[in-house]
Enzyme design. Structure first.
Site, PDB file in Angstrom:
ATOM      1  N   HIS A  40       0.780  -6.306   1.906  1.00 39.49           N
ATOM      2  CA  HIS A  40       0.610  -5.136   2.768  1.00 39.49           C
ATOM      3  C   HIS A  40      -0.866  -4.758   2.823  1.00 39.49           C
ATOM      4  O   HIS A  40      -1.604  -4.949   1.847  1.00 39.49           O
ATOM      5  CB  HIS A  40       1.450  -3.968   2.233  1.00 39.49           C
ATOM      6  CG  HIS A  40       1.537  -2.820   3.174  1.00 39.49           C
ATOM      7  ND1 HIS A  40       0.545  -1.876   3.291  1.00 39.49           N
ATOM      8  CD2 HIS A  40       2.511  -2.456   4.046  1.00 39.49           C
ATOM      9  CE1 HIS A  40       0.898  -0.976   4.192  1.00 39.49           C
ATOM     10  NE2 HIS A  40       2.085  -1.313   4.674  1.00 39.49           N
TER      11      HIS A  40
ATOM     12  N   GLU B 107       1.389  -5.778  11.123  1.00 41.26           N
ATOM     13  CA  GLU B 107       1.044  -4.365  11.039  1.00 41.26           C
ATOM     14  C   GLU B 107      -0.444  -4.176  11.309  1.00 41.26           C
ATOM     15  O   GLU B 107      -1.262  -4.365  10.406  1.00 41.26           O
ATOM     16  CB  GLU B 107       1.354  -3.815   9.646  1.00 41.26           C
ATOM     17  CG  GLU B 107       2.819  -3.653   9.323  1.00 41.26           C
ATOM     18  CD  GLU B 107       3.017  -2.804   8.080  1.00 41.26           C
ATOM     19  OE1 GLU B 107       3.688  -1.774   8.173  1.00 41.26           O
ATOM     20  OE2 GLU B 107       2.472  -3.159   7.022  1.00 41.26           O
TER      21      GLU B 107
ATOM     22  N   GLY C 110       6.474   5.793   7.156  1.00 40.42           N
ATOM     23  CA  GLY C 110       6.810   7.195   6.958  1.00 40.42           C
ATOM     24  C   GLY C 110       8.148   7.606   7.541  1.00 40.42           C
ATOM     25  O   GLY C 110       8.840   8.472   6.981  1.00 40.42           O
TER      26      GLY C 110
END
Length: 238
Positions: free
Chosen positions: A82, A152, A220
């Protein structure tokens, strides 16, 4: 680094809302909650994963968690590479590759993350950056049943900024072609590609309609069942 035992009740709400989801649903809580989350979801099709693992199976690595430890705790997958791990801990593609190999060897699904910075995007380096990350972070023996790729864009994570659908599609098509060239057309097509970066109930459906977007890595919006549930429903309807 969100979540305490009190928030496990969100898992009950999520499982109740999706008793038979038509898609794979994976929750990756902090390592301290993996066993409790897996126990809470034992009768649910919702799976549990970890947020990282060490490349070694054991050893003098205080504070780290091995892939087989995650599996023993009830995890079926691990998020690796990540952007926050790459930035906060200086993880390189080679280190992510070793972690990915360890996760696969432990029987976990490796969710390998790729993504460019805003500077890379504005300089037109996006495909070069994610291509190099893909090549360097994925071991040669990876297979579709043990590998998921998550794109991402760093500049979109938690910012509310989302690439255009055309930009998302360009990267996902590029990754699909790259995987097919490396692993073969059929295996390359079977590897799932997720999009991550400010995915919300309000934009999930249009993102899932983009070619070669097979799902989402949600940040989130996954903290509360009421926010995450509509995203799952949008993927079921895609």
């Amino acid at each position: 680094m969100n979540g305490t035992g009190a928030q496990l009740a969100e898992l009950d709400r999520l499982a109740a809302a999706h008793p038979e989801p038509g898609v794979d649903v994976l929750i990756c809580p902090p390592a301290t909650l993996i066993h409790r989350a897996a126990s809470a979801l034992a009768q649910s099709p919702v799976s549990v994963g970890g947020q990282d693992c060490h490349a070694a199976m054991s050893g003098a690595h205080t504070g780290d968690v091995a892939a087989q430890m995650l599996a023993e705790a009830g995890a079926t997958a691990a998020i690796l590479g990540h952007s926050e791990r790459r930035a906060d801990h200086g993880e390189t593609d080679a280190q992510v590759r070793d972690k990915t190999a360890a996760a696969i060897a432990a029987g976990l699904v490796a969710v390998v993350c790729l993504g460019e910075s805003l500077d890379d995007r504005e300089a037109g380096r996006t495909l070069d950056v994610v291509g190099a990350q893909l090549d360097g972070s994925v071991p040669d023996d990876a297979s579709a049943d043990r590998l998921v790729i998550a794109y991402e864009p760093i500049w979109a994570i938690g910012t509310g900024k989302v690439p255009t659908l055309e930009q998302i599609g360009e990267v996902h098509d590029f990754l699909r072609d790259r995987l097919s060239a490396r692993f073969g057309r059929e295996p390359g097509t079977a590897i799932r590609l997720l999009y991550g970066g400010s995915v919300k109930p309000g934009n999930a459906a249009e993102i899932f309609a983009v070619n070669n977007v097979d799902g989402a890595l949600v940040g989130g919006a996954s903290l509360k069942a009421e926010d995450f549930s509509p995203i799952i429903a949008a993927l079921e309807a895609a």
